[in-house]
Every structure is written in structure tokens, then in C-alpha cells.
Design a protein around this motif. Structure first.
Motif, PDB file in Angstrom:
ATOM      1  N   ASN A 444       0.825  -1.213   0.000  1.00  0.00           N
ATOM      2  CA  ASN A 444       0.000   0.000   0.000  1.00  0.00           C
ATOM      3  C   ASN A 444       0.862   1.268   0.000  1.00  0.00           C
ATOM      4  O   ASN A 444       0.726   2.148   0.852  1.00  0.00           O
ATOM      5  CB  ASN A 444      -0.943  -0.003   1.213  1.00  0.00           C
ATOM      6  N   ARG A 445       1.747   1.376  -0.994  1.00  0.00           N
ATOM      7  CA  ARG A 445       2.620   2.543  -1.065  1.00  0.00           C
ATOM      8  C   ARG A 445       2.793   2.995  -2.509  1.00  0.00           C
ATOM      9  O   ARG A 445       2.768   2.186  -3.446  1.00  0.00           O
ATOM     10  CB  ARG A 445       3.970   2.253  -0.420  1.00  0.00           C
ATOM     11  N   LEU A 446       2.966   4.299  -2.628  1.00  0.00           N
ATOM     12  CA  LEU A 446       3.202   4.924  -3.925  1.00  0.00           C
ATOM     13  C   LEU A 446       4.698   5.003  -4.193  1.00  0.00           C
ATOM     14  O   LEU A 446       5.472   5.366  -3.293  1.00  0.00           O
ATOM     15  CB  LEU A 446       2.643   6.349  -3.926  1.00  0.00           C
ATOM     16  N   ALA A 447       5.087   4.714  -5.408  1.00  0.00           N
ATOM     17  CA  ALA A 447       6.499   4.815  -5.782  1.00  0.00           C
ATOM     18  C   ALA A 447       6.646   5.665  -7.032  1.00  0.00           C
ATOM     19  O   ALA A 447       5.890   5.509  -7.989  1.00  0.00           O
ATOM     20  CB  ALA A 447       7.090   3.428  -6.020  1.00  0.00           C
ATOM     21  N   ALA A 448       7.607   6.580  -6.991  1.00  0.00           N
ATOM     22  CA  ALA A 448       7.933   7.406  -8.156  1.00  0.00           C
ATOM     23  C   ALA A 448       9.326   7.036  -8.641  1.00  0.00           C
ATOM     24  O   ALA A 448      10.274   6.981  -7.845  1.00  0.00           O
ATOM     25  CB  ALA A 448       7.873   8.884  -7.793  1.00  0.00           C
TER      26      ALA A 448
END
Length: 500
Positions: A444-448
């Protein structure tokens, strides 16, 4: 007109000695293409029935395109399989198609037999047959424009590739307008970037065959070496690029134009994903007299359903519209309640109706019924539409603007987020040449992921100035390059593997 072979036959008649196809190792004229295709068609016509699939199993090359036309002369439809694909995926495609015949180039028998294929395998170089004119004429006289022409495979939500089956009529309808709208003529040289199992290549193939233009097949390896690519474009005097966005961005990101400018290019048409305005501006700077067009449309609607001629230089943070519908295609937005959206700024799902729609997914009625549905706005008679799964809104000029995928619309920290919105912000920073966002559902994490010289601390500081806290990525990972899929789109799955 009810068969795309008329394009080839007209060009073979009008431009018999003109080069039709070129790759690094071979070429052929329109007459040679026509003659060889009819021999292959004669050969196949005695071995498989009309409207059956025939697989072309080889690298992108002149022989592959000749095989396509030979298959069509036999009344069949073609599917291209690149041997570099994973064996498991090739096996899945063959399981869906159940073809009688595969055409290869050289010895591929052992590998294909290992995939449990029990049909007939032909080496293109060994296909020899008398020309059965009466048989080919009979096949043609019994054909209709609704017969399938090709089947391209896309990823399937169930893990099994879906074969998008497209008819002659859909391609003929699209080609009625496409070359004329963008001024593609017999004088053009089309530089083919797309794999032959990707529908972008359909525009290359049939634009050329209809107008008598030439196609130059560009090897995949050239798209990782800008100097080699630009030399190739210049040496072959390419005028027209109908490319995936990532292919264009590779040139601008690696500063290819400081080496050489392919100044004969006068048309640049791009599609596949959102084009960063900063990269487009570089192309516009070095090719100031070229026509630039943003194209949009999934495989299921035969190439494209909207277009936007780019007539200005956009600011880095601006979104380039996907524009207005092509003639004879109806494109509209539906809200979550299946109500029509017409007002400015409100997001809805892009839906398409018209002749351009594919026949459906081959041997997959369940997935076909899920995507090709009855128009909920039409209660008077059954009208099929395709629900794209893409989101868009109208700007103040009534133009459609892409707003992401339904499946890229994630739920994070209680908020619905479009990954493309974050990418738009990242790509607007001068120090970043290319960026991609992905969502790790397990953690449940956003990665750029980004290419550039901005350190993570400064990157986070800038994003906080523009984006709400729930849209700030949990991970910011600098990379040397953004990987792409076989179809030239950013490979979010491969990027996420870096986080594991």
C-alpha cells in the motif's frame, strides 16, 4: 471496397517498381510484394480454411509483411508472434488461436513443437506453389468486409492474453480518413517503430499500401542507441513517424538531436500514453516545420478514435489534449451511473461506438461480453459500444483530455488518485527527463521512478508545493532509464520489482 488487398493491388498496378518494404537485410517492390503474397496465398489455400488464423512466427522483417498479405489472399487472418516473447506467453497465444499453420523464417520447428503445437510449420523461404488464380478468385468472391483481418494479443486480466480480432471493414473505415487527414502520400517514407503485433503498425502498413508510400522497418535495438536510430532515419530519408510516446522520449531524453536531426521528417504522430510536454517541445524545436499529432485509442477500436493536431508549444505542466473524434467514430463519456457527461471538467469513462469497433476477443466470449456492451444511452435498438476503461474530461474548448486509466486510479490514504497526475507534475521539472509512478498494492505505497539529477530531498520539497500530502510518493527512486513493454509503454510492473 470489401478487402484490404485492394490497397496492395492498386499500388502494385500504379507503382510496380517502387520499393514497398525495406529492412536492414532485404527489400521488395510493390510488384514483388504482390506476386509473392499471391504465391503464399495459393499455397495456404489448399491447407487451411478461410477465416482461420495463420501465425507468422519471426522477427520484424519484410518477409513477415509479405506473409500477412499471403494469409489474407488465402481468406485467413494473421497473428504475428515475435520469437523473443516468453515461451509461456507464446504457448498461451497458440492455445487461444488453435491455428493449423505457422509460417516461420528458418528452423523454428523444435521450439514450437516444445510448446505443444501439432499443426503444420512452414519455412517462408521454402514456400513454393503454382499460382492458383481461380482458387484465389473464388476465395475473394466469397469474402465479406466483416471477415477477420488480424488478431493482436493484449494482456488479459485473467492472466491469459486476449486476442483482439479486427475485420477488414474496420481497417477500411479507418483508412478512408487517416492518410488524407495527415497528408500521407506516395511520396512518403514511413519509419516503422511499432512491433508488428501492436496496432500502431496497422497505421504504417495500410497507410503505405493505400497511398503507395514506402515502409522502412526499424530494428528494435536502434531504439536504445539514438545515434544509430538517427543515422537510420536520415539514410533512409524517412518522412513520417507514427510512434509510441516512449520511442520519441528516448531520443529527446538522451539528447539525440545534438548528434543529428532527421530534417526530412515532416509528420510525427504519437500515441500509447501521455506525451510529456517538455519532450514534445524538444521535437518541435528541432523539427519546426513538422506536423505533430496526438493520437488516442485502444486496440479494440482499430488504432485510434480521437486526434489532436498540436499547433503550439505547451508548458511543461500542461496536459496535451487527445482532441476530437475521427470521422465516423462516436466518442463519449459515461459517468459511474452510466449517465452521459457533457460538461467541462467532469471526468468519465471513454466509450466508443461505430464501425471501428473490433469483432471482439477471439475464443473469449466472456471477456468480449464484458467490454463490448450495449449502449446504456440507447434504449431503442441494440447498439454495441466499447468501454475503454480510460478516463477523460472536456476542456473549455470541448476537446477531450486524457485523465488516466481506471486501473491506474488507485485508492491511497482514503483518496482516489490518478497516477498520471503525479507523473505530469514530475515531468514538468526541468531536472527530470522522464518519470513514472506505480502503486505497490501489497505494501500500500506509492512509488515514483525518475531519470534526472534532482536529489530525493529536493524532489519531495517541490512535490509538496504542488501536490496534496496523500499524493506524495512514499518512495522516490532515481533510475538510469524507464523500462518499456514490448509495445513501447512504460513498464510499471518491472519498476515495482525494484521495490521488492
Amino acid at each position: 471496397m470489401n478487402n484490404v488487398l485492394e490497397y496492395l493491388e492498386n499500388s502494385a498496378k500504379n507503382f510496380p517498381h517502387k520499393t514497398a518494404l525495406t529492412d536492414p537485410s532485404s527489400s521488395c517492390t510493390y510488384k514483388e510484394l504482390y506476386d509473392r503474397a499471391r504465391i503464399i496465398g495459393s499455397y495456404l489455400s489448399g491447407l487451411t480454411a478461410s477465416e482461420k488464423p495463420v501465425v507468422v512466427y519471426m522477427d520484424k522483417c519484410v518477409e513477415a509483411l509479405i506473409s500477412f498479405m499471403g494469409i489474407v489472399y488465402a481468406g485467413c487472418f494473421y497473428t504475428f508472434i515475435n520469437p523473443d516473447q516468453p515461451a509461456a506467453r507464446i504457448g498461451q497465444i497458440l492455445e487461444v488461436l488453435q491455428p493449423d499453420c505457422i509460417i516461420c523464417l528458418g528452423d523454428a520447428d523444435q521450439k514450437l513443437r516444445g510448446l505443444s503445437f501439432h499443426g503444420t510449420i512452414f519455412d517462408y523461404l521454402k514456400i513454393s506453389s503454382p499460382l492458383f488464380c481461380e482458387r484465389l478468385n473464388a476465395i475473394r468472391s466469397e469474402s465479406s468486409d466483416t471477415q477477420p483481418l488480424y488478431c493482436n494479443f493484449t494482456s488479459g486480466s485473467t492472466g491469459v492474453p486476449k486476442g483482439v480480432l479486427v475485420s477488414h471493414r474496420s481497417v477500411i473505415d479507418f483508412m478512408k480518413y487517416f492518410p488524407d487527414m495527415f497528408h500521407i502520400t506516395q511520396d512518403d517514407v514511413i519509419g516503422n517503430q511499432a512491433p508488428l503485433d501492436f496496432d500502431v503498425s496497422v497505421k504504417d502498413i495500410y497507410s503505405a499500401f493505400k497511398t503507395g508510400a514506402s515502409i522502412v522497418l526499424i530494428p528494435k535495438k536502434h531504439f536504445s542507441i539514438p545515434t544509430m536510430l538517427l543515422d537510420y532515419l536520415c539514410s533512409h530519408q524517412v518522412t513520417t513517424l507514427i510512434w509510441a510516446v516512449s520511442a520519441l522520449c528516448m531520443v529527446s531524453q538522451l539528447k539525440g538531436f545534438t548528434y543529428k536531426v532527421p530534417d526530412r521528417v515532416n509528420k510525427v504522430l504519437f500515441s500509447g500514453e501521455a506525451m510529456p510536454a517538455s519532450h514534445l517541445a524538444i521535437w518541435q524545436k528541432y523539427l519546426p516545420h513538422a506536423q505533430f499529432v496526438n493520437l488516442y485509442g485502444p486496440t479494440e477500436i482499430t488504432c485510434n478514435c480521437t486526434y489532436y493536431p498540436v499547433l503550439k508549444v505547451f508548458e511543461p505542466e500542461e496536459k496535451i489534449p487527445i482532441g476530437i473524434p475521427f470521422p465516423n467514430e462516436r466518442v463519449f463519456l459515461l459517468g459511474p451511473d452510466d449517465k452521459l457527461i457533457t460538461e467541462e471538467g467532469k471526468t468519465g469513462e471513454i466509450c466508443v461506438a461505430g464501425t471501428a469497433l473490433a469483432l471482439g476477443y477471439y475464443n473469449n466470449p466472456k471477456q468480449t461480453q464484458k467490454a463490448f456492451v450495449l449502449n446504456p444511452l440507447n434504449t431503442h435498438y441494440p447498439e454495441t459500444i466499447y468501454r475503454t476503461g480510460d478516463l477523460a474530461f472536456y476542456n473549455n474548448l470541448g476537446e477531450l483530455c486524457f485523465s488516466g486509466r481506471k486501473d491506474f486510479q488507485i485508492k491511497h490514504m482514503g483518496h482516489r488518485i490518478e497516477l498520471e497526475e503525479i507523473e505530469l507534475v514530475l515531468n514538468s521539472y526541468p531536472e527530470i527527463s522522464r518519470a513514472c509512478c506505480a502503486f505497490d498494492t501489497k505494501k500500500n505505497r506509492l512509488a515514483a521512478f525518475y531519470c534526472g539529477e534532482l536529489d530525493k530531498k529536493e524532489l519531495l520539497k517541490r512535490m509538496r508545493e504542488t501536490l496534496p500530502s496523500y499524493m506524495i510518493p512514499n518512495l522516490c527512486i532515481p533510475v538510469l532509464h524507464i523500462p518499456v513493454t514490448a509495445n513501447g509503454k512504460m513498464d510499471r510492473k518491472k519498476l515495482l520489482e525494484m521495490c521488492l
